[in-house]
Write a protein that holds these residues in place. Sequence first.
Motif, PDB file in Angstrom:
ATOM      1  N   SER A  91       0.834  -1.219   0.000  1.00  0.00           N
ATOM      2  CA  SER A  91       0.000   0.000   0.000  1.00  0.00           C
ATOM      3  C   SER A  91       0.864   1.263   0.000  1.00  0.00           C
ATOM      4  O   SER A  91       1.631   1.508   0.928  1.00  0.00           O
ATOM      5  CB  SER A  91      -0.922   0.024   1.223  1.00  0.00           C
ATOM      6  N   PRO A  92       0.725   2.094  -1.033  1.00  0.00           N
ATOM      7  CA  PRO A  92       1.552   3.305  -1.105  1.00  0.00           C
ATOM      8  C   PRO A  92       1.174   4.340  -0.044  1.00  0.00           C
ATOM      9  O   PRO A  92       2.018   5.110   0.407  1.00  0.00           O
ATOM     10  CB  PRO A  92       1.265   3.838  -2.511  1.00  0.00           C
ATOM     11  N   TYR A  93      -0.103   4.364   0.345  1.00  0.00           N
ATOM     12  CA  TYR A  93      -0.518   5.325   1.386  1.00  0.00           C
ATOM     13  C   TYR A  93       0.064   4.887   2.737  1.00  0.00           C
ATOM     14  O   TYR A  93       0.517   5.713   3.523  1.00  0.00           O
ATOM     15  CB  TYR A  93      -2.037   5.398   1.497  1.00  0.00           C
ATOM     16  N   PRO A 138     -11.630  -3.197  -2.207  1.00  0.00           N
ATOM     17  CA  PRO A 138     -13.019  -2.742  -2.010  1.00  0.00           C
ATOM     18  C   PRO A 138     -14.020  -3.903  -2.085  1.00  0.00           C
ATOM     19  O   PRO A 138     -15.107  -3.814  -1.518  1.00  0.00           O
ATOM     20  CB  PRO A 138     -13.241  -1.760  -3.159  1.00  0.00           C
ATOM     21  N   GLY A 147     -13.029   1.780   5.792  1.00  0.00           N
ATOM     22  CA  GLY A 147     -12.545   0.445   5.423  1.00  0.00           C
ATOM     23  C   GLY A 147     -11.268   0.461   4.605  1.00  0.00           C
ATOM     24  O   GLY A 147     -11.057  -0.386   3.735  1.00  0.00           O
ATOM     25  N   ILE A 194      -6.806   1.235   4.457  1.00  0.00           N
ATOM     26  CA  ILE A 194      -5.544   1.389   5.177  1.00  0.00           C
ATOM     27  C   ILE A 194      -4.769   2.528   4.516  1.00  0.00           C
ATOM     28  O   ILE A 194      -4.954   2.782   3.312  1.00  0.00           O
ATOM     29  CB  ILE A 194      -4.706   0.086   5.163  1.00  0.00           C
ATOM     30  N   PRO A 195      -3.934   3.221   5.284  1.00  0.00           N
ATOM     31  CA  PRO A 195      -3.557   2.978   6.670  1.00  0.00           C
ATOM     32  C   PRO A 195      -4.591   3.492   7.665  1.00  0.00           C
ATOM     33  O   PRO A 195      -5.326   4.450   7.399  1.00  0.00           O
ATOM     34  CB  PRO A 195      -2.264   3.792   6.802  1.00  0.00           C
ATOM     35  N   ASP A 253      -6.998   9.518   7.442  1.00  0.00           N
ATOM     36  CA  ASP A 253      -6.283   8.690   6.514  1.00  0.00           C
ATOM     37  C   ASP A 253      -4.793   9.066   6.563  1.00  0.00           C
ATOM     38  O   ASP A 253      -4.343   9.656   7.560  1.00  0.00           O
ATOM     39  CB  ASP A 253      -6.866   8.827   5.102  1.00  0.00           C
ATOM     40  N   SER A 254      -4.027   8.780   5.495  1.00  0.00           N
ATOM     41  CA  SER A 254      -2.573   8.949   5.593  1.00  0.00           C
ATOM     42  C   SER A 254      -2.127  10.385   5.931  1.00  0.00           C
ATOM     43  O   SER A 254      -1.231  10.552   6.767  1.00  0.00           O
ATOM     44  CB  SER A 254      -1.858   8.406   4.340  1.00  0.00           C
ATOM     45  N   PRO A 255      -2.736  11.451   5.366  1.00  0.00           N
ATOM     46  CA  PRO A 255      -2.259  12.792   5.758  1.00  0.00           C
ATOM     47  C   PRO A 255      -2.454  13.056   7.246  1.00  0.00           C
ATOM     48  O   PRO A 255      -1.609  13.686   7.896  1.00  0.00           O
ATOM     49  CB  PRO A 255      -3.121  13.743   4.914  1.00  0.00           C
ATOM     50  N   TYR A 267      -7.674  -0.792  -9.750  1.00  0.00           N
ATOM     51  CA  TYR A 267      -8.858  -1.584  -9.401  1.00  0.00           C
ATOM     52  C   TYR A 267      -9.674  -1.891 -10.654  1.00  0.00           C
ATOM     53  O   TYR A 267     -10.191  -2.993 -10.814  1.00  0.00           O
ATOM     54  CB  TYR A 267      -9.725  -0.838  -8.375  1.00  0.00           C
TER      55      TYR A 267
END
Length: 206
Positions: free
Chosen positions: A12-14, A40, A54, A56-57, A68-70, A115
């Motif tokens: 996962s890049p995030y 998804p 639902g 990540i991260p 979320d990531s930020p 996706y």
Amino acid sequence: MAKMKLYYSPGSPYARKVRVVALETKLDKKIEMVNVALTPIAPNADVDKHNPIGKIPALSVKGIDLFDSPVICEYLDQQHKGRKLLPRKGRDRWVTLRLQAMGDGLLDAALLARYEGALRPEEKRWPEWSQGQLKKINGVLDQLEAEVKSLKGKLTIGTISVVCALGYLDFRFADLGWRDKHPKLGKWFAATSKLASIKATVPPPA
Ligand SMILES: N[C@@H](CCC(=O)N[C@@H](CS)C(=O)NCC(=O)O)C(=O)O
């Protein structure tokens, strides 16, 4: 103090953004890593408990779930005393957040295209829609190439997002050959990829 818990997957890049921030801020030892698989169409019940979206991260810390990531990256950046990865104020802050928005925006388009190409049944795929995502990816690449100077210097949350986004293109869209039309960006990426935190978080072979 109880350890923080990071729900992530190695590809996962995030989540990679968060893992890089954890290493750069030396908070990695305080984080328990929970490796999960999800898409998804195959959600993960454990992740759902910590993030209503639902995805990540997600980071569980002191009785609160962050996403979320930020948001997670900014939280971690506030928990250490070293050099800040997100400048607190001034123009640098906005330059950094704008770069993060470009990296994340590239990723959003790339993940939707991924996706569409890998998850959606073939007979239901929509080429024009995928091309629309590709246009966004190229738009960000062109912009980054034009302003590659703004990437130089020590890592920030902005450049971390960009390096994770470019790494994701190599991971899932190797055929795109993004370096061909973006040589300055390619050079910056090669140099930045030598940093320990970036090397330690490279996605596993596809
Ligand atoms: N805006 C979110 C995006 C997170 C995201 O899309 N993560 C992907 C994995 S790379 C995910 O969880 N996908 C599962 C889904 O979309 O249901 C962030 O910055 O954290």
